[in-house]
Design a protein around this motif. Structure first.
Motif, PDB file in Angstrom:
ATOM      1  N   ILE A  49      74.734  61.427  59.403  1.00 28.77           N
ATOM      2  CA  ILE A  49      73.968  60.798  60.185  1.00 28.77           C
ATOM      3  C   ILE A  49      74.789  60.192  61.369  1.00 28.77           C
ATOM      4  N   GLU A  50      75.995  59.696  61.085  1.00 26.79           N
ATOM      5  CA  GLU A  50      76.829  59.154  61.994  1.00 26.79           C
ATOM      6  C   GLU A  50      77.046  60.463  63.057  1.00 26.79           C
ATOM      7  N   LYS A  51      77.551  61.588  62.362  1.00 27.22           N
ATOM      8  CA  LYS A  51      77.741  62.734  63.408  1.00 27.22           C
ATOM      9  C   LYS A  51      76.718  62.966  64.450  1.00 27.22           C
ATOM     10  N   TRP A  52      75.314  63.050  63.685  1.00 26.33           N
ATOM     11  CA  TRP A  52      74.342  63.352  64.460  1.00 26.33           C
ATOM     12  C   TRP A  52      74.096  62.177  65.711  1.00 26.33           C
ATOM     13  N   ILE A  53      74.470  60.799  65.260  1.00 25.53           N
ATOM     14  CA  ILE A  53      74.145  59.920  66.389  1.00 25.53           C
ATOM     15  C   ILE A  53      75.228  60.189  67.396  1.00 25.53           C
ATOM     16  N   ASP A  54      76.645  60.476  67.097  1.00 26.32           N
ATOM     17  CA  ASP A  54      77.592  60.602  67.796  1.00 26.32           C
ATOM     18  C   ASP A  54      77.471  61.725  68.840  1.00 26.32           C
ATOM     19  N   ASN A  55      76.787  63.070  68.497  1.00 27.33           N
ATOM     20  CA  ASN A  55      76.414  64.179  69.208  1.00 27.33           C
ATOM     21  C   ASN A  55      75.530  63.660  70.093  1.00 27.33           C
ATOM     22  N   ASN A  56      74.419  63.013  69.739  1.00 26.42           N
ATOM     23  CA  ASN A  56      73.323  62.573  70.603  1.00 26.42           C
ATOM     24  C   ASN A  56      73.434  61.751  71.547  1.00 26.42           C
ATOM     25  N   MET A  57      74.486  60.721  71.358  1.00 22.35           N
ATOM     26  CA  MET A  57      74.785  59.635  72.252  1.00 22.35           C
ATOM     27  C   MET A  57      75.678  60.026  73.234  1.00 22.35           C
ATOM     28  N   SER A  58      76.467  61.055  73.016  1.00 24.12           N
ATOM     29  CA  SER A  58      77.680  61.696  73.735  1.00 24.12           C
ATOM     30  C   SER A  58      76.749  61.932  75.183  1.00 24.12           C
ATOM     31  N   GLY A  59      77.405  61.508  76.277  1.00 28.15           N
ATOM     32  CA  GLY A  59      77.166  61.950  77.673  1.00 28.15           C
ATOM     33  C   GLY A  59      75.928  61.063  78.170  1.00 28.15           C
ATOM     34  N   LYS A  60      75.640  60.008  77.280  1.00 32.97           N
ATOM     35  CA  LYS A  60      74.228  59.195  77.679  1.00 32.97           C
ATOM     36  C   LYS A  60      74.941  57.952  78.448  1.00 32.97           C
ATOM     37  N   SER A  61      74.554  57.636  79.565  1.00 27.92           N
ATOM     38  CA  SER A  61      74.618  56.305  79.977  1.00 27.92           C
ATOM     39  C   SER A  61      74.167  54.858  79.564  1.00 27.92           C
ATOM     40  N   CYS A  62      73.021  55.200  78.982  1.00 28.07           N
ATOM     41  CA  CYS A  62      72.331  54.075  78.554  1.00 28.07           C
ATOM     42  C   CYS A  62      71.560  54.372  77.086  1.00 28.07           C
ATOM     43  N   VAL A  63      71.312  53.080  76.314  1.00 29.83           N
ATOM     44  CA  VAL A  63      70.701  53.058  75.214  1.00 29.83           C
ATOM     45  C   VAL A  63      69.339  52.196  75.209  1.00 29.83           C
ATOM     46  N   ILE A  64      68.367  52.937  74.774  1.00 23.56           N
ATOM     47  CA  ILE A  64      66.998  51.937  74.867  1.00 23.56           C
ATOM     48  C   ILE A  64      66.587  52.022  73.235  1.00 23.56           C
ATOM     49  N   VAL A  65      66.482  50.797  72.842  1.00 26.66           N
ATOM     50  CA  VAL A  65      65.981  50.437  71.674  1.00 26.66           C
ATOM     51  C   VAL A  65      64.477  50.103  71.645  1.00 26.66           C
ATOM     52  N   PHE A  66      63.670  50.932  71.039  1.00 27.47           N
ATOM     53  CA  PHE A  66      62.243  50.643  71.007  1.00 27.47           C
ATOM     54  C   PHE A  66      62.026  49.700  69.766  1.00 27.47           C
ATOM     55  N   VAL A  67      61.613  48.523  70.152  1.00 28.25           N
ATOM     56  CA  VAL A  67      61.480  47.593  69.041  1.00 28.25           C
ATOM     57  C   VAL A  67      59.960  47.329  68.524  1.00 28.25           C
ATOM     58  N   GLY A  68      59.861  48.065  67.323  1.00 25.12           N
ATOM     59  CA  GLY A  68      58.619  47.809  66.805  1.00 25.12           C
ATOM     60  C   GLY A  68      58.813  46.673  65.307  1.00 25.12           C
ATOM     61  N   GLU A  69      57.808  46.414  64.892  1.00 24.61           N
ATOM     62  CA  GLU A  69      57.664  45.438  63.768  1.00 24.61           C
ATOM     63  C   GLU A  69      58.792  45.312  62.835  1.00 24.61           C
ATOM     64  N   LYS A  70      59.386  46.419  62.413  1.00 22.04           N
ATOM     65  CA  LYS A  70      60.409  46.463  61.622  1.00 22.04           C
ATOM     66  C   LYS A  70      61.856  47.082  62.056  1.00 22.04           C
ATOM     67  N   THR A  71      62.049  46.877  63.281  1.00 21.79           N
ATOM     68  CA  THR A  71      63.198  47.536  64.108  1.00 21.79           C
ATOM     69  C   THR A  71      64.337  46.668  63.709  1.00 21.79           C
ATOM     70  N   ALA A  72      64.508  45.649  63.717  1.00 21.59           N
ATOM     71  CA  ALA A  72      65.632  44.677  63.639  1.00 21.59           C
ATOM     72  C   ALA A  72      66.205  44.671  62.267  1.00 21.59           C
ATOM     73  N   GLY A  73      67.497  44.778  62.397  1.00 17.90           N
ATOM     74  CA  GLY A  73      68.260  44.559  61.154  1.00 17.90           C
ATOM     75  C   GLY A  73      68.439  46.186  60.125  1.00 17.90           C
ATOM     76  N   ARG A  74      67.788  47.333  60.803  1.00 21.41           N
ATOM     77  CA  ARG A  74      67.879  48.608  60.128  1.00 21.41           C
ATOM     78  C   ARG A  74      69.265  48.842  60.404  1.00 21.41           C
ATOM     79  N   LYS A  75      69.919  49.586  59.327  1.00 22.92           N
ATOM     80  CA  LYS A  75      71.287  49.978  59.293  1.00 22.92           C
ATOM     81  C   LYS A  75      71.900  50.855  60.414  1.00 22.92           C
ATOM     82  N   TRP A  76      71.041  52.011  60.716  1.00 22.41           N
ATOM     83  CA  TRP A  76      71.216  52.998  61.815  1.00 22.41           C
ATOM     84  C   TRP A  76      71.001  52.324  63.248  1.00 22.41           C
ATOM     85  N   ILE A  77      70.000  51.584  63.398  1.00 20.93           N
ATOM     86  CA  ILE A  77      69.856  50.836  64.382  1.00 20.93           C
ATOM     87  C   ILE A  77      70.798  49.979  64.933  1.00 20.93           C
ATOM     88  N   ASP A  78      71.222  49.331  63.760  1.00 21.21           N
ATOM     89  CA  ASP A  78      72.373  48.278  64.315  1.00 21.21           C
ATOM     90  C   ASP A  78      73.731  49.145  64.449  1.00 21.21           C
TER      91      ASP A  78
END
Length: 163
Positions: A49-78
């Motif tokens: 999971i960490e490898k997937w996040i690293d690979n997909n975040m690489s080269g991006k200038s911004c991160v958008i968190v789409f905030v739903g009802e149960k988004t806050a506090g989730r391990k991978w979103i954090d």
């Protein structure tokens, strides 16, 4: 020109909502992940999971968190929020609870996922923005996001560059 961004969201309840925003043509970046591909990644454990996040975040200038009802506090979103900030990317949130899901349902507003982080003794939520479209009708929410998304991205990058 669309910015390259990484999008972060709670997959099961908010994938449909996230796809609506990702398909607006205002952002580049994440390829859409199928539930089968995500299951394959998650079956590999935390390192995959960490490898997937690293690979997909690489080269991006911004991160958008789409905030739903149960988004806050989730391990991978954090993890994604922390990584984005530490690596100097712009970051912000958009509340998506009033966009309809694939079944035509809206949900309750979730908590701000940036509340759980601090920077120099200040709550991250007092630094980065989390936009809540001022409408309850899904089509108006969609239009509001589409109209403002590029400006929000640029503002998030500017805010991060000032820290």
């Amino acid at each position: 020109m669309a910015r390259k961004v990484f999008t972060s969201f709670h997959y099961v309840p908010d994938n449909w909502r996230a796809s609506q925003i990702r398909n607006m043509g205002k952002i580049e970046g994440n390829s859409v992940v199928t539930s089968n591909k995500w299951e394959e990644v998650t079956n590999g454990g935390d390192k995959e999971i960490e490898k997937w996040i690293d690979n997909n975040m690489s080269g991006k200038s911004c991160v958008i968190v789409f905030v739903g009802e149960k988004t806050a506090g989730r391990k991978w979103i954090d993890h994604e929020i922390k990584k984005a900030w530490e690596e100097g990317r712009g970051i912000f949130g958009i509340y998506v609870h009033n966009l309809k899901d694939s079944g035509g349902n809206q949900s309750n507003q979730g908590n701000n996922p940036f509340d759980g982080f601090s920077v120099d003794g200040k709550s991250l939520s007092s630094i980065v923005k989390c936009y809540n479209p001022p409408y309850s009708t899904s089509t108006y929410v969609y239009d509001h996001i589409k109209e403002n998304l590029e400006d929000w991205i640029e503002e998030a990058i500017k805010i991060r560059n000032n820290y």
